[in-house]
Design a protein around this motif. Structure first.
Motif, mmCIF file in Angstrom:
data_model
loop_
_atom_site.group_PDB
_atom_site.id
_atom_site.type_symbol
_atom_site.label_atom_id
_atom_site.label_comp_id
_atom_site.label_asym_id
_atom_site.label_seq_id
_atom_site.Cartn_x
_atom_site.Cartn_y
_atom_site.Cartn_z
ATOM 1 N N PHE A 8 0.825 -1.206 0.000
ATOM 2 C CA PHE A 8 0.000 0.000 0.000
ATOM 3 C C PHE A 8 0.866 1.265 0.000
ATOM 4 C CE2 PHE A 8 -1.890 3.458 2.470
ATOM 5 C CZ PHE A 8 -2.960 3.769 1.652
ATOM 6 N N PHE A 9 1.885 1.299 0.888
ATOM 7 C CA PHE A 9 2.724 2.494 0.955
ATOM 8 C C PHE A 9 3.541 2.688 -0.319
ATOM 9 C CE2 PHE A 9 2.072 2.062 5.641
ATOM 10 C CZ PHE A 9 1.404 3.256 5.804
ATOM 11 N N ASN A 10 3.972 1.595 -0.948
ATOM 12 C CA ASN A 10 4.656 1.708 -2.245
ATOM 13 C C ASN A 10 3.702 2.270 -3.300
ATOM 14 O OD1 ASN A 10 7.110 0.733 -1.306
ATOM 15 N ND2 ASN A 10 6.682 -1.387 -1.890
ATOM 16 N N TRP A 11 2.469 1.752 -3.310
ATOM 17 C CA TRP A 11 1.467 2.249 -4.251
ATOM 18 C C TRP A 11 1.185 3.719 -3.991
ATOM 19 C CZ3 TRP A 11 -3.362 4.233 -2.984
ATOM 20 C CH2 TRP A 11 -4.190 4.528 -4.071
ATOM 21 N N ARG A 12 1.067 4.079 -2.729
ATOM 22 C CA ARG A 12 0.779 5.464 -2.358
ATOM 23 C C ARG A 12 1.917 6.393 -2.804
ATOM 24 N NH1 ARG A 12 -1.805 8.600 1.848
ATOM 25 N NH2 ARG A 12 -1.477 10.693 1.039
ATOM 26 N N ASP A 71 3.910 10.354 -6.642
ATOM 27 C CA ASP A 71 4.857 10.738 -7.692
ATOM 28 C C ASP A 71 4.121 10.990 -9.002
ATOM 29 O OD1 ASP A 71 6.925 10.481 -5.884
ATOM 30 O OD2 ASP A 71 7.589 8.506 -6.639
ATOM 31 N N ARG A 72 3.169 10.123 -9.330
ATOM 32 C CA ARG A 72 2.420 10.258 -10.591
ATOM 33 C C ARG A 72 1.563 11.528 -10.561
ATOM 34 N NH1 ARG A 72 2.344 10.526 -15.594
ATOM 35 N NH2 ARG A 72 0.451 9.872 -16.617
ATOM 36 N N ILE A 73 0.969 11.821 -9.408
ATOM 37 C CA ILE A 73 0.169 13.047 -9.285
ATOM 38 C C ILE A 73 1.057 14.262 -9.519
ATOM 39 C CG2 ILE A 73 -1.055 14.514 -7.620
ATOM 40 C CD1 ILE A 73 -2.292 11.910 -6.489
ATOM 41 N N GLY A 74 2.257 14.248 -8.939
ATOM 42 C CA GLY A 74 3.198 15.353 -9.166
ATOM 43 C C GLY A 74 3.561 15.475 -10.633
ATOM 44 N N ASP A 75 3.815 14.320 -11.295
ATOM 45 C CA ASP A 75 4.123 14.338 -12.728
ATOM 46 C C ASP A 75 2.954 14.914 -13.530
ATOM 47 O OD1 ASP A 75 6.563 13.142 -12.161
ATOM 48 O OD2 ASP A 75 5.924 11.115 -12.781
ATOM 49 N N LEU A 76 1.727 14.486 -13.185
ATOM 50 C CA LEU A 76 0.550 14.977 -13.900
ATOM 51 C C LEU A 76 0.341 16.476 -13.688
ATOM 52 C CD1 LEU A 76 -1.932 12.031 -13.319
ATOM 53 C CD2 LEU A 76 -0.855 12.688 -15.486
ATOM 54 N N LYS A 77 0.603 16.960 -12.484
ATOM 55 C CA LYS A 77 0.465 18.400 -12.225
ATOM 56 C C LYS A 77 1.470 19.179 -13.060
ATOM 57 C CE LYS A 77 -1.490 18.300 -7.571
ATOM 58 N NZ LYS A 77 -1.258 18.577 -6.152
ATOM 59 N N ARG A 78 2.720 18.686 -13.107
ATOM 60 C CA ARG A 78 3.732 19.371 -13.921
ATOM 61 C C ARG A 78 3.357 19.324 -15.403
ATOM 62 N NH1 ARG A 78 6.693 17.225 -9.847
ATOM 63 N NH2 ARG A 78 7.093 15.236 -10.854
ATOM 64 N N GLU A 79 2.874 18.178 -15.863
ATOM 65 C CA GLU A 79 2.454 18.044 -17.255
ATOM 66 C C GLU A 79 1.277 18.968 -17.559
ATOM 67 O OE1 GLU A 79 0.744 14.549 -20.211
ATOM 68 O OE2 GLU A 79 1.806 13.959 -18.389
ATOM 69 N N ASN A 80 0.326 19.060 -16.621
ATOM 70 C CA ASN A 80 -0.822 19.949 -16.789
ATOM 71 C C ASN A 80 -0.367 21.401 -16.891
ATOM 72 O OD1 ASN A 80 -3.613 20.642 -16.876
ATOM 73 N ND2 ASN A 80 -3.502 21.171 -14.714
ATOM 74 N N ASP A 81 0.557 21.803 -16.007
ATOM 75 C CA ASP A 81 1.080 23.174 -16.054
ATOM 76 C C ASP A 81 1.754 23.450 -17.393
ATOM 77 O OD1 ASP A 81 0.156 23.643 -13.498
ATOM 78 O OD2 ASP A 81 2.108 23.307 -12.534
ATOM 79 N N GLU A 82 2.534 22.479 -17.856
ATOM 80 C CA GLU A 82 3.223 22.649 -19.148
ATOM 81 C C GLU A 82 2.218 22.772 -20.291
ATOM 82 O OE1 GLU A 82 5.822 19.925 -22.172
ATOM 83 O OE2 GLU A 82 6.250 19.709 -20.029
ATOM 84 N N LEU A 83 1.181 21.931 -20.263
ATOM 85 C CA LEU A 83 0.157 21.997 -21.316
ATOM 86 C C LEU A 83 -0.607 23.313 -21.269
ATOM 87 C CD1 LEU A 83 -1.170 18.335 -21.240
ATOM 88 C CD2 LEU A 83 0.167 19.411 -23.059
ATOM 89 N N ARG A 84 -0.888 23.809 -20.069
ATOM 90 C CA ARG A 84 -1.567 25.106 -19.950
ATOM 91 C C ARG A 84 -0.701 26.229 -20.508
ATOM 92 N NH1 ARG A 84 -6.217 25.340 -17.123
ATOM 93 N NH2 ARG A 84 -6.736 23.567 -15.816
ATOM 94 N N GLN A 85 0.598 26.182 -20.236
ATOM 95 C CA GLN A 85 1.508 27.195 -20.783
ATOM 96 C C GLN A 85 1.539 27.115 -22.303
ATOM 97 O OE1 GLN A 85 5.186 26.333 -18.788
ATOM 98 N NE2 GLN A 85 4.642 27.493 -16.955
ATOM 99 N N ARG A 86 1.582 25.895 -22.826
ATOM 100 C CA ARG A 86 1.595 25.728 -24.279
ATOM 101 C C ARG A 86 0.286 26.229 -24.896
ATOM 102 N NH1 ARG A 86 3.191 19.693 -25.396
ATOM 103 N NH2 ARG A 86 2.706 20.341 -27.512
ATOM 104 N N LEU A 87 -0.849 25.945 -24.222
ATOM 105 C CA LEU A 87 -2.146 26.417 -24.708
ATOM 106 C C LEU A 87 -2.205 27.938 -24.707
ATOM 107 C CD1 LEU A 87 -5.033 25.878 -25.644
ATOM 108 C CD2 LEU A 87 -5.688 25.722 -23.235
ATOM 109 N N THR A 88 -1.730 28.549 -23.633
ATOM 110 C CA THR A 88 -1.713 30.009 -23.556
ATOM 111 C C THR A 88 -0.862 30.598 -24.682
ATOM 112 O OG1 THR A 88 -2.039 29.929 -21.170
ATOM 113 C CG2 THR A 88 -1.133 31.976 -22.077
#
Length: 188
Positions: free
Chosen positions: A41-45, A50-67
Motif C-alpha cells: 500500500f505504501f509503495n502504491w501510495r 509521484d504520478r500526481i506530481g508528474d501529472l500536475k507538472r504536465e498539466n502546467d506545461e500543457l496550460r503554458q503551451r495552450l496560452t
C-alpha cells in the motif's frame, strides 16, 4: 482440556504449549501478510503521489503551451477571437453595409454571425450587451426616436437587432482607434 484450565499433567502442558505455539504461528503469519500488504500500500501510495506530481507538472506545461498557442492564434487572427475583435468585425460589417447617405446601419443576429463567425446565441448576447457598453450601438427602440436619413428602423419588428450609429462612432476618437483602425497584419 479447555484453554482456561490449568494443565495437571505433562501431556496436558505439552498439548497446551503446542496449541499456544500454533496460535502464535498463525498470528505471526497474519502479521507478516499484513506487513506485506502495508508495504504494498505504501509503495502504491508513493508511486501515486509521484504520478500526481508528474501529472500536475504536465498539466502546467500543457496550460503554458495552450496560452502560447492562443496568443499566436490571436496574433494570426489579428485579435478577431477577442470580444474587441468581434466588435471590430461588427463595425466593419456595418461600414460595408452603410450607404452614403445613411447615418446608421441595422445589424441582425444573422449579420453578426456572418461577420464574426460566432454562434447565434452569442450574437444575441452581443445584441443585448453592446448597447449598454458603447454609446454608438443602440437598440431599435432608441433608434426609432432618432433621425437617421433613409434607414428603415422598425422597432416593432420581431427580429432582434442593433443599430450602429456610424456618425456617433466616428465622432468618438477612442472608438475609431479601437474598432475601425486596421492593425498590422489584420484584414478588416
Amino acid at each position: 482440556m479447555s484453554s482456561s484450565s490449568i494443565p495437571r499433567t505433562t501431556d496436558e502442558a505439552k498439548e497446551l504449549l503446542r496449541s499456544l505455539l500454533d496460535r502464535l504461528q498463525d498470528a505471526e503469519t497474519r502479521l507478516t501478510i499484513t506487513e506485506q500488504r502495508l508495504d504494498s500500500f505504501f509503495n502504491w501510495r508513493e508511486e501515486t503521489d509521484d504520478r500526481i506530481g508528474d501529472l500536475k507538472r504536465e498539466n502546467d506545461e500543457l496550460r503554458q503551451r495552450l496560452t502560447a498557442l492562443e496568443a499566436r492564434v490571436n496574433v494570426v487572427e489579428g485579435g478577431k477571437s477577442t470580444k474587441d475583435g468581434k466588435i471590430r468585425q461588427i463595425v466593419a460589417k456595418a461600414e460595408n453595409l452603410r450607404k452614403k447617405d445613411q447615418g446608421a446601419v441595422v445589424l441582425t443576429a444573422r449579420d453578426i454571425v456572418g461577420a464574426t463567425g460566432v454562434s447565434r446565441r452569442y450574437a444575441y448576447d452581443l445584441i443585448d450587451d453592446l448597447p449598454e457598453k458603447h454609446h454608438w450601438v443602440i437598440t431599435r427602440t432608441e433608434a426609432r426616436d432618432r433621425q437617421f436619413g433613409n434607414v428603415e428602423i422598425d422597432a416593432n419588428k420581431q427580429t432582434k437587432a442593433i443599430v450602429v450609429d456610424c456618425e456617433a462612432l466616428h465622432s468618438d476618437p477612442e472608438a475609431v482607434n479601437k474598432f475601425t483602425t486596421t492593425r498590422e497584419g489584420e484584414d478588416q
